[in-house]
Design an enzyme around this catalytic site. Structure first.
Site, short mmCIF file in Angstrom:
data_model
loop_
_atom_site.label_atom_id
_atom_site.label_comp_id
_atom_site.label_asym_id
_atom_site.label_seq_id
_atom_site.Cartn_x
_atom_site.Cartn_y
_atom_site.Cartn_z
N ASP A 176 0.85 -1.18 0.00
CA ASP A 176 0.00 0.00 0.00
C ASP A 176 0.90 1.24 0.00
O ASP A 176 2.07 1.16 0.41
CB ASP A 176 -0.87 -0.06 1.27
N ASP A 180 -0.22 5.05 0.90
CA ASP A 180 -0.45 5.98 2.03
C ASP A 180 -0.31 5.26 3.37
O ASP A 180 -0.97 4.24 3.62
CB ASP A 180 -1.87 6.57 1.95
N ASP A 189 -2.02 -0.43 5.98
CA ASP A 189 -2.39 0.08 7.31
C ASP A 189 -3.90 0.05 7.55
O ASP A 189 -4.36 0.33 8.66
CB ASP A 189 -1.91 1.52 7.47
MG MG Z 1 -2.79 3.16 3.45
#
Ligand code: MG
Ligand code: MG
Lengths: 213, 213
Positions: free
Chosen positions: A16, A18, A157
């Site tokens: 991922d 961000d 996240d």
């Molecule tokens: Mg992310």
């Protein structure tokens, strides 16, 4: 048996962007405070929800348009392109992609809430070109539904990964971020956590899943 | 056995954008001739290669910078956003996505040749929003490597689909375009052709693959 004649599918690591490669949380707070110096804000230690707006709701009484202000920060052109890399992330990404029979892809979601706001994706490709080079632009997969991607592991996240494929077609590794630090793993779709890119634990983790698959 | 309790994974149809939903070929020729009225051009009936540059090479002697001119046409901001939809394509996409237990995704590749040129992707999301609506922006998957996407079928005009997963993890259906019309299917990765979105043949094709999987 001539192993050299027949290569198995590479082990595919989805990263991922961000909060995993790019410091969204730190950059968001900095930009919010610069843009709205007189508004209340949520320090990183108080972040609790994946969506920023869920953490800023509590200010709605004292500041009625706080949610549109909060959203405007990341919807402003330049925000995604200006994110600093997370410490150690780019070096780790390059190291993983250098492993034998491993392919790394950057797997990121576009903004889809506000009509006409689509520059975020262009800036993510610009960010990738700037920090990793043009070869890595070919490794970016942009999709709202990450279950549609053929990865072996996804390091993300976001606490709960959802999409049209159930169960998840990859192992989800929760990358620790200020908004998910408090969560019990049982409240997520993740198999385990990765806390950072600096203490070498990512190497053990990647090796473990390569052996399992 | 209570079938209602347990739903199987939906049948996933991947639709390429350029030359499948959007009239890249027609738009390209129109824009090239407007931008370079005194240069030689390749009419649609003479298109033979997937990459435009492979068809314009033959003009290099009479026009030494023809290849950079040819590339500049689709690298100019506005090109991708202005493509007209292919006849019947949007109605078919909506109809397919309305079928029971079927999910449609638009699966498109970014430009990756020229550093700094990344607006194409933003324009493809704008195009999707304009012609299909914001809900469909969530169904766009942008990836250079389409083998990384968990589709059941991919409808794409590109003769050979390549990527890290071999064999292809989906059935490739070759959408007929001016550049691939002359090809024998054995020179492609496709199982069969789809010639258009107007004669109803897509319905038979989608039903057939839904039954097979
Ligand atoms: Mg992310
Ligand atoms: Mg195409």
């Amino acid at each position: 048996m001539s192993g050299a004649m027949r290569k198995s599918a590479p082990f595919r690591v989805l990263l991922d962007m961000d909060c995993v490669l790019a410091d969204f949380e730190g950059n968001y707070l900095k930009c919010f405070r610069e843009k709205f110096p007189n508004e209340p804000f949520v320090p990183l230690a108080d972040r609790r929800h994946f969506y920023i707006s869920d953490d800023y709701k509590k200010f709605e009484e004292q500041s009625p348009d706080i949610l549109s202000k909060a959203r405007s920060v990341y919807e402003t052109p330049g925000f995604f392109g200006s994110q600093p890399p997370i410490e150690g992330a780019l070096a780790a990404a390059k190291e993983i992609s250098g492993l034998t029979n491993v392919e790394v892809f950057l797997c990121t979601s576009p903004l889809t809430k506000t009509p006409g706001v689509h520059h975020d994706i262009m800036e993510k490709l610009e960010w990738t070109e700037k920090h990793l080079g043009m070869d890595w632009v070919k490794r970016v997969i942009i999709t709202k539904d990450k279950t549609m991607v053929h990865g072996n592991i996804l390091i993300d996240d976001r606490p709960k990964i959802k999409g049209v494929l159930k169960p998840l077609p990859f192992k989800h590794i929760l990358f620790t971020a200020s908004h998910n630090r408090h969560l019990d793993l049982r409240a997520t779709t993740a198999a385990e956590r990765l806390d950072n890119w600096t203490d070498g634990s990512w190497q053990t983790l990647v090796e473990k899943y390569m052996k399992l698959m």
